[in-house]
Enzyme design. Structure first.
Site, PDB file in Angstrom:
ATOM      1  N   GLN A 119      -4.437  -1.170   9.908  1.00 21.07           N
ATOM      2  CA  GLN A 119      -4.230  -2.505   9.319  1.00 21.07           C
ATOM      3  C   GLN A 119      -4.687  -3.586  10.291  1.00 21.07           C
ATOM      4  OE1 GLN A 119      -3.097  -3.201   6.105  1.00 21.07           O
ATOM      5  NE2 GLN A 119      -3.597  -5.314   6.600  1.00 21.07           N
ATOM      6  N   LYS A 127       0.838  -1.202   0.000  1.00 21.35           N
ATOM      7  CA  LYS A 127       0.000   0.000   0.000  1.00 21.35           C
ATOM      8  C   LYS A 127       0.875   1.255   0.000  1.00 21.35           C
ATOM      9  CE  LYS A 127      -3.744  -2.402   2.321  1.00 21.35           C
ATOM     10  NZ  LYS A 127      -4.323  -2.828   3.602  1.00 21.35           N
ATOM     11  N   ASP A 159     -11.109   3.104   4.685  1.00 23.88           N
ATOM     12  CA  ASP A 159     -11.437   1.674   4.620  1.00 23.88           C
ATOM     13  C   ASP A 159     -12.949   1.467   4.680  1.00 23.88           C
ATOM     14  OD1 ASP A 159      -9.886  -0.467   4.102  1.00 23.88           O
ATOM     15  OD2 ASP A 159      -9.218  -0.827   6.156  1.00 23.88           O
TER      16      ASP A 159
END
Ligand code: NAD
Length: 314
Positions: free
Chosen positions: A118, A74, A141
């Site tokens: 994460q 990412k 997200d």
């Protein structure tokens, strides 16, 4: 008027075509590269007037090797499109309150347009409570209840990256979802549930199957569009798929083959299903790269939203 000699090669050709018929590949890798180069151009166009590029903060706790690989990927992709990436890599013994403080700081930081926590976090941390503390307009997200609520209501908002990536891939290949029977296998808040809502929004007739669903093959065989997000290699075999279905494999599983080599596979038995489906995603190279592209897209959208005087009136 055709004699046998003329007919035979024609028939042979016909049967060979039948036997070797394979699905078209839904190439997420190529599409993600296209999206990323469009984002790169958009960033170049805006950042002169705004005075800074978009910024993504990726928060990772501990040293889970799979998470570390995803985070590296990412951060590399951020840099490729010209975004700032603020890596926050914390030790396993980080406390809940230290993480809450970090999220609070990132929420207030004007250089940061997106915050990604994460997952999974080490067991002593409450990930749900932390996700709720990310400012909804930086929740790239799409896991904050406000953004999930917007999705349920069919309103604009930041959408979860993996389901958004699946929808974008289907759209790019002009897969018509209207009135189609879509089956999603898996009901996680990360993939299965938001994906089912997005398919519903696209007017598909949606079924969600999960670990407690009896007779999974009967459900999957009813699908015009079959999407699996489970995490079990070869869960879906050719007999479980309707001929000419569109098949999307979200699953990522690391397996060791007969030669001892380790590789990534999805939930679909690719070789057998590719012989009967109309379209299929590979693993790797299908949904994975689309997830990263949607993360970058969400960060750019959040940046654009924050600087509407430039982005709405270029
Ligand atoms: P999860 O463990 O949270 O959910 C798995 C789901 O599968 C559950 O809802 C469960 O009910 C269902 N399930 C389990 N066994 C089943 C069975 N035998 N039959 C039917 N359903 C069954 O996982 P998740 O976070 O949703 O991820 C699912 C998979 O997708 C994993 O392999 C993960 O690595 C992968 N994933 C890939 C991406 C990507 O970018 N490609 C992103 C996220 C997750």
């Amino acid at each position: 008027m055709y004699g046998r000699k003329v007919l035979r090669p024609y028939l042979l050709c016909f049967f060979l075509t039948m036997e070797s018929s394979t699905a078209n590949i839904l190439d997420g890798k190529a599409l993600a590269q296209r999206i990323q180069s469009e984002l790169q151009q958009q960033i170049q166009q805006w950042q002169g007037s705004i005075g800074r590029p978009p910024g993504l903060a990726v928060v990772m706790v501990g040293d889970n090797p799979a998470s570390a690989a995803y985070v590296r990927n990412k951060e590399r992709s951020c840099q490729q499109v010209g975004m700032n990436s603020f890596g926050q890599h914390l030790p396993t013994n980080t406390t809940q309150s230290e993480l809450e403080q970090l999220i609070h700081t990132l929420n207030l930081d004007d250089r940061v347009d997106g915050i990604l926590l994460q997952l999974p976090l080490p067991e002593h941390l409450d990930s749900v409570s932390l996700l709720y503390q990310i400012a909804p307009d930086k929740d790239v997200d799409g896991l904050h209840p406000l953004n999930l609520g917007h999705l349920v209501r069919g309103e604009a908002g930041l959408r979860s990256c993996t389901p958004a990536g699946v929808m974008r891939l289907l759209e790019a290949y002009k897969i018509d979802l209207q009135g189609k029977r879509a089956v999603v296998v898996g009901r996680s808040i990360l993939v299965g549930k938001p994906l089912a809502l997005m398919l519903l929004e696209a007017n598909a007739t949606v079924t969600i199957a999960h670990s407690r669903s009896p007779d999974l093959p009967a459900i999957t065989r009813s699908a015009d569009v079959l999407i699996t997000a489970v995490g079990r290699p070869k869960l879906i075999t050719a007999e479980m798929v309707k001929p000419q279905a569109v098949v999307v494999d979200v699953g990522i599983n690391r397996v060791t083959d007969e030669t001892g080599k380790s590789r990534l596979v999805g939930d679909i038995d690719f070789e057998s299903v590719a012989a009967t489906a109309a379209f299929i995603t590979p693993v790797p190279g299908g949904v994975g790269p689309m997830t990263v592209a949607m993360l970058l897209q969400n960060t750019v959208s959040s940046y654009a939203q924050r600087h509407q005087s430039v982005t709405k009136h270029p």
